[in-house]
Scaffold this motif. Structure first.
Motif, PDB file in Angstrom:
ATOM      1  N   ILE A  58      74.442  41.263  38.536  1.00  0.00           N
ATOM      2  CA  ILE A  58      73.112  42.185  38.673  1.00  0.00           C
ATOM      3  C   ILE A  58      72.192  41.253  39.782  1.00  0.00           C
ATOM      4  O   ILE A  58      71.631  41.688  40.648  1.00  0.00           O
ATOM      5  N   HIS A  59      72.465  39.922  39.741  1.00  0.00           N
ATOM      6  CA  HIS A  59      71.826  39.106  40.783  1.00  0.00           C
ATOM      7  C   HIS A  59      72.312  39.320  41.997  1.00  0.00           C
ATOM      8  O   HIS A  59      71.603  39.479  42.986  1.00  0.00           O
ATOM      9  N   GLU A  60      73.569  39.280  42.109  1.00  0.00           N
ATOM     10  CA  GLU A  60      74.199  39.551  43.271  1.00  0.00           C
ATOM     11  C   GLU A  60      74.096  41.017  43.799  1.00  0.00           C
ATOM     12  O   GLU A  60      73.836  41.249  45.287  1.00  0.00           O
ATOM     13  N   GLU A  61      73.926  41.773  43.221  1.00  0.00           N
ATOM     14  CA  GLU A  61      73.692  43.297  43.443  1.00  0.00           C
ATOM     15  C   GLU A  61      72.286  43.397  44.212  1.00  0.00           C
ATOM     16  O   GLU A  61      71.930  43.950  45.165  1.00  0.00           O
ATOM     17  N   LEU A  62      71.209  42.799  43.356  1.00  0.00           N
ATOM     18  CA  LEU A  62      69.670  42.913  43.882  1.00  0.00           C
ATOM     19  C   LEU A  62      69.674  42.166  45.252  1.00  0.00           C
ATOM     20  O   LEU A  62      69.001  42.330  45.983  1.00  0.00           O
ATOM     21  N   ALA A  63      70.356  41.003  45.271  1.00  0.00           N
ATOM     22  CA  ALA A  63      70.112  40.126  46.331  1.00  0.00           C
ATOM     23  C   ALA A  63      70.683  40.835  47.619  1.00  0.00           C
ATOM     24  O   ALA A  63      70.308  40.695  48.654  1.00  0.00           O
ATOM     25  N   GLY A  64      71.913  41.586  47.361  1.00  0.00           N
ATOM     26  CA  GLY A  64      72.301  42.494  48.671  1.00  0.00           C
ATOM     27  C   GLY A  64      71.687  43.878  48.745  1.00  0.00           C
ATOM     28  O   GLY A  64      72.264  44.476  49.760  1.00  0.00           O
ATOM     29  N   PHE A  65      70.827  44.168  48.142  1.00  0.00           N
ATOM     30  CA  PHE A  65      70.375  45.556  48.101  1.00  0.00           C
ATOM     31  C   PHE A  65      68.823  45.501  49.241  1.00  0.00           C
ATOM     32  O   PHE A  65      68.397  44.706  49.164  1.00  0.00           O
ATOM     33  N   ASP A  66      69.052  46.568  50.008  1.00  0.00           N
ATOM     34  CA  ASP A  66      68.168  46.894  50.982  1.00  0.00           C
ATOM     35  C   ASP A  66      66.900  48.022  50.357  1.00  0.00           C
ATOM     36  O   ASP A  66      67.438  48.887  50.128  1.00  0.00           O
ATOM     37  N   PRO A  67      65.783  47.201  50.046  1.00  0.00           N
ATOM     38  CA  PRO A  67      64.751  48.293  49.456  1.00  0.00           C
ATOM     39  C   PRO A  67      64.229  49.396  50.237  1.00  0.00           C
ATOM     40  O   PRO A  67      64.065  50.316  49.748  1.00  0.00           O
ATOM     41  N   GLY A  68      64.709  49.255  51.802  1.00  0.00           N
ATOM     42  CA  GLY A  68      64.528  50.352  52.626  1.00  0.00           C
ATOM     43  C   GLY A  68      65.253  51.512  52.233  1.00  0.00           C
ATOM     44  O   GLY A  68      64.758  52.579  52.808  1.00  0.00           O
TER      45      GLY A  68
END
Length: 208
Positions: free
Chosen positions: A149-159
């Motif tokens: 989940i850490h990896e997913e969130l780190a690579g996620f663009d909130p835009g």
């Protein structure tokens, strides 16, 4: 309109599960002593006072569990979380429907977070939850899952949330809160648990 309350704790899941049938009167006394301070700090939503919590805690340590009443036991996790673990923070998401975020997470490629969000932790049972969802609704991420989940969130663009707002419970009205959840709250809670070598317990309460 009802709101949804999120509370996050860094915990040792085995220690929480070991409460059931433990006969640990000292734990009961510790938890009851903590009620006043936690309430004064605004960290308790369900537990109104020691008198309300004590019968449930004593059922737990005695191992007298009623499978028809899972919410009776998940209702004291907001108390056991900081007593046996460490509070990582809390937040309020306005409006209903936030329990249905798994579909939005999946649409945005956050598949591990989606799996966590919709999967109830069977506390105080170890393997099989009762046949209906508890409320408050606890979810538990183990150490390996937290890394994913850490990896997913780190690579996620909130835009991308704005463009995909149609999958949110409240559509465009929920974009700001969803960005806050995914860009600030969840990364901080995930990293808080990982940094302590713990599992992450998220407790969802309030309006469904």
């Amino acid at each position: 309109m009802a709101d949804q309350y999120l509370s996050a704790f860094a915990v040792d899941a085995d220690a929480l599960l070991a409460v059931a049938g433990s006969g640990d009167d000292r734990l009961v006394r510790r938890a009851l002593t903590a009620v006043g301070e936690l309430r004064e700090g605004g960290r308790l939503l369900r537990v109104a006072g020691p008198g309300e919590a004590e019968p449930v805690l004593r059922e737990l340590v005695a191992g007298r569990l009623d499978p028809a009443l899972p919410s009776r036991y998940t209702g004291v996790l907001e108390l056991l979380g900081p007593v046996l673990g460490e509070s990582l923070g809390s937040a309020v998401l306005p409006g209903r429907g936030w329990d249905g975020l798994a579909g939005a997470f999946r649409a945005w490629g956050l598949v591990n977070l989606a799996g966590l969000w919709g999967r109830p932790w069977p506390f105080p049972w170890r393997e099989a939850a009762p046949g209906h969802d508890p409320w408050p609704f606890p979810v538990l991420a183990g150490r390996a899952e937290l890394d994913l989940i850490h990896e997913e969130l780190a690579g996620f663009d909130p835009g991308g949330i704005d463009a995909g707002s149609a999958v949110l419970p409240g559509g465009e009205d929920d974009v700001e809160e969803a960005e806050w959840l995914l860009a600030e709250l969840l990364p901080a809670w995930v990293d808080g648990a990982r940094g302590r070598g713990c599992e992450l317990l998220l407790l969802r309460d309030g309006g469904r």
